[in-house]
Write an enzyme that holds these catalytic residues in place. Structure first.
Site, PDB file in Angstrom:
ATOM      1  N   MET A  42      35.696  33.761  30.799  1.00  0.00           N
ATOM      2  CA  MET A  42      35.521  34.494  32.052  1.00  0.00           C
ATOM      3  C   MET A  42      35.825  35.959  31.784  1.00  0.00           C
ATOM      4  O   MET A  42      36.870  36.303  31.228  1.00  0.00           O
ATOM      5  CB  MET A  42      36.389  33.936  33.165  1.00  0.00           C
ATOM      6  CG  MET A  42      37.862  33.841  32.913  1.00  0.00           C
ATOM      7  SD  MET A  42      38.665  33.159  34.395  1.00  0.00           S
ATOM      8  CE  MET A  42      40.378  33.193  33.875  1.00  0.00           C
TER       9      MET A  42
ATOM     10  N   TYR B 278      49.183  37.129  31.833  1.00  0.00           N
ATOM     11  CA  TYR B 278      47.747  37.018  32.016  1.00  0.00           C
ATOM     12  C   TYR B 278      47.346  35.898  32.969  1.00  0.00           C
ATOM     13  O   TYR B 278      48.156  35.075  33.355  1.00  0.00           O
ATOM     14  CB  TYR B 278      47.033  36.938  30.669  1.00  0.00           C
ATOM     15  CG  TYR B 278      46.935  35.607  29.987  1.00  0.00           C
ATOM     16  CD1 TYR B 278      45.699  35.081  29.689  1.00  0.00           C
ATOM     17  CD2 TYR B 278      48.058  34.902  29.602  1.00  0.00           C
ATOM     18  CE1 TYR B 278      45.584  33.868  29.033  1.00  0.00           C
ATOM     19  CE2 TYR B 278      47.962  33.695  28.950  1.00  0.00           C
ATOM     20  CZ  TYR B 278      46.724  33.174  28.674  1.00  0.00           C
ATOM     21  OH  TYR B 278      46.621  31.974  28.034  1.00  0.00           O
ATOM     22  N   GLU B 279      46.058  35.945  33.394  1.00  0.00           N
ATOM     23  CA  GLU B 279      45.521  35.137  34.492  1.00  0.00           C
ATOM     24  C   GLU B 279      46.235  35.436  35.803  1.00  0.00           C
ATOM     25  O   GLU B 279      46.490  34.561  36.621  1.00  0.00           O
ATOM     26  CB  GLU B 279      45.580  33.638  34.175  1.00  0.00           C
ATOM     27  CG  GLU B 279      44.883  33.218  32.919  1.00  0.00           C
ATOM     28  CD  GLU B 279      43.441  33.711  32.823  1.00  0.00           C
ATOM     29  OE1 GLU B 279      42.865  34.123  33.846  1.00  0.00           O
ATOM     30  OE2 GLU B 279      42.894  33.704  31.719  1.00  0.00           O
ATOM     31  N   GLY B 280      46.553  36.702  36.016  1.00  0.00           N
ATOM     32  CA  GLY B 280      47.287  37.119  37.211  1.00  0.00           C
ATOM     33  C   GLY B 280      48.766  37.124  36.913  1.00  0.00           C
ATOM     34  O   GLY B 280      49.362  36.074  36.674  1.00  0.00           O
TER      35      GLY B 280
END
Length: 612
Positions: free
Chosen positions: A165, A451-453
């Protein structure tokens, strides 16, 4: 050298004794024929693959890292990674939880979650290559066109292709509303109908390029020419590394290189074996996924899957760090126990006799076993959300998954950082030495918090979107589960040491939530000031609930053994000891967290920014 043993006994305990997943899954038409033997057999084989194939590559992959060719832009994974991935594909592991319509085995996500925990313990960097493909599969399965599904899902299912993504950009960070990547309708003669030319730059793309698979399916956020500003103007596109024309597709192959390539690799603190890429798009050909300007909603399918996956990564690291620290503590001789020699035949006692060493080890154990229960339960709710025949049950499960996702991501990754650091401390000076392996676990674990928010974003999501936005409805639903358990076992004298603190914390969470809701109505900064502390308090509520349930199962098992005259299983003795440690030494953190959450925004916002 580090070691890893798949925790099959504890996985089976959570699956079959705590959560009773087999009857729960059999209630779903898609899994009506599933049985305990099948689940256990899959776990055993998955554990072997993790321990024997992937784990031996962890240290060497970290030391070698990935190679980027400046001239060709090609990225090569560390030695052994490609061969291990080929073995992974040959074994059918990518297809485990995919739909049979696309070549999948149709097993539940609950089983897949357990496999991925073991893979992440064995080698997080390697596991991220196939791991992101699951999110790409789910996103396209939910929002792709029939043509996109037919083209991409079989290849993602088989593992022949992997997915990524492509979200953020150098100037964006978490604020995706600022992204500048552009997509314009394609006027090229012969281009597939509905194609777009996409130009821009994406950064921090995990597994963005590599040599493990024949093709990479990039899901890319970009703006159409008429897009409104901000996050409401973002669209989602599928952009393959190699184009697939009719001739190539008919032959089972791929076509020409698309206009997307790796512009460099990040030299990170950890997960060196995974290619964190800067991806450049120069008139790359892609097709729209879902509706125009609604790409962020479609991408959230993959983002939420990734957030659960990151929590799983940290769970894996917590487990492997704990295993190695215990092994070291049993062998390392240092000083005598304060109560007198425990190994009088040796010049000193093993450090596992010392109280603070035990505290560090039990902290890691409690975080690992509590995290395992939470992760598997959340995935079971996900299976229920996807497959239960009753729409009302699906909605209830979806609400619980939404509530628990930020907790899985943030609480488990915070705990892994604490646990791996503690386990490294057990080694003393040797913890800093690479050959022991502990410092790699710490470096890898620290990345997962970001990471990933970031975990702050997860905290804002929990308090702002998942709790206050619906006046606490999702939280109250979970609270009813906690209350039902308390009511069921509140009169059991043997359970009082677990029930009483759980009930007390539940009451405090309700009061804190109400208070923060009132404050946020007057000043939105109150949400930002309290969110991180609030998430940890909620994380403890969830852990206390599962630890109390695990204690109840262990007590029941011990009582049955006593009644039958059988020898007590030491597994349950250890489970109860760890539960008591959690309630005595870790849960009290909530007192200070609640106090700091209530201290409000003023201490943070009063200082003029010029005085920083």
């Amino acid at each position: 050298m580090p070691r890893y043993v798949p925790p099959l006994r504890d996985l089976q305990f959570v699956l079959h004794e705590l959560l009773e997943v087999t009857p729960a899954l059999q209630a779903l038409p898609a899994h009506a024929d599933l049985d305990v033997e099948t689940i256990n057999a899959v776990l055993e084989e998955g554990g072997k693959f993790a321990a024997e194939v992937v784990f031996p590559l962890n240290q060497s992959g970290d030391e070698a890292g990935c190679h980027w060719d400046r001239e060709t832009h090609a990225v090569t994974a560390p030695a052994g990674f490609k061969a291990a991935y080929a073995q992974y594909v040959e074994g059918g592991w990518p297809a485990l939880a995919a739909h049979p319509e696309y070549g999948g085995q149709g097993l539940p996500h609950t089983v897949n979650q357990c496999i991925y925990e073991m893979l992440n313990s064995a080698n997080q960097a390697w596991t991220m290559y196939p791991g992101l493909s699951h999110g790409a599969y789910e996103c396209l399965h939910a929002h792709g066109t029939p043509a996109q599904k037919a083209l991409y899902l079989p290849k993602l299912t088989s593992g022949e292709w992997t997915g990524t993504m492509c979200l953020t950009e150098p100037h964006c960070g978490t604020d995706l509303g600022l992204l500048r990547t552009k997509a314009v309708p394609c006027a090229d003669e012969g281009a597939p109908a509905g194609s777009y030319r996409i130009t821009g730059e994406k950064i921090f793309i995990s597994a963005g390029d590599h040599d493990l698979a024949a093709n990479i399916v990039h899901l890319v956020l970009a703006r159409l020419p008429d897009a409104p500003a901000g996050s409401k103007g973002i669209s989602l596109f599928v952009v393959p590394k190699f184009l697939i024309d009719d001739t190539a597709a008919a032959a089972g192959g791929i076509g020409a290189k698309n206009g997307i390539f790796c512009g460099g690799l990040e030299h990170k603190m950890g997960i060196h074996g995974n290619a964190t890429a800067r991806m450049v798009l120069e008139d790359a050909l892609g097709t729209l996924v879902g509706e125009p300007h609604k790409g962020l909603q479609a991408m959230f399918v993959m983002m939420n899957a990734a957030r659960l996956g990151v929590g799983c990564q940290s769970l894996g690291l917590t487990e492997v760090a704990y295993q190695n620290a215990v092994a070291y503590a049993r062998d390392r001789l240092q000083m005598r126990a304060l109560t007198g020699p425990k190994a009088p035949d040796k010049p000193a006692d093993p450090i596992i006799v010392h109280p603070d060493v035990r505290k560090m080890l039990l902290t890691a154990r409690a975080w690992a076993e509590g995290g395992r229960a939470l992760a598997i339960h959340t995935t079971l709710m996900l299976d229920r959300e996807l497959h239960h025949p009753d729409e009302a049950v699906r909605r209830e499960a979806a609400d619980e998954v939404a509530l628990l996702t930020p907790i899985v991501k943030a609480f488990l990754t915070d705990n892994a950082w604490s646990a791996t650091s503690a386990c490294m401390q057990v080694y003393g000076g040797h913890g800093y030495i690479r050959e022991w392996g502990m410092e790699q676990f710490v470096r890898d674990a620290r990345i997962n918090m970001i990471y990933e928010g970031t975990n702050t974003i997860q905290s804002l999501d929990l308090l702002g979107r998942k709790v206050l936005a619906d006046n606490g409805a999702k939280l109250k639903k979970f609270g009813r589960k906690v209350a039902a358990f308390i009511e069921a076992y509140g009169v059991d004298e043997s359970m009082q040491e677990f029930i009483n603190p759980l009930a007390d914390l539940g009451d405090k969470v309700n009061k804190l939530t109400t208070e923060l809701g009132f404050r946020a109505f007057q000043n939105p900064d109150e949400v930002g000031a309290a969110a991180v502390d609030y998430l940890r308090v909620c994380g403890h509520l969830v852990f206390a609930y599962f630890w109390a349930r695990m204690a109840q199962v262990a007590l029941s098992a011990q009582a049955l053994s006593k009644q039958s005259g059988a020898q007590a299983d030491p597994f349950y003795t250890a489970k109860l000891a760890t539960a008591r440690f959690y309630f005595a030494k870790l849960l009290p953190e909530t007192a200070s967290l609640i106090r700091t959450a209530r201290s409000g925004a003023k201490p943070l916002m009063a200082l003029d920014e010029a005085l920083f």
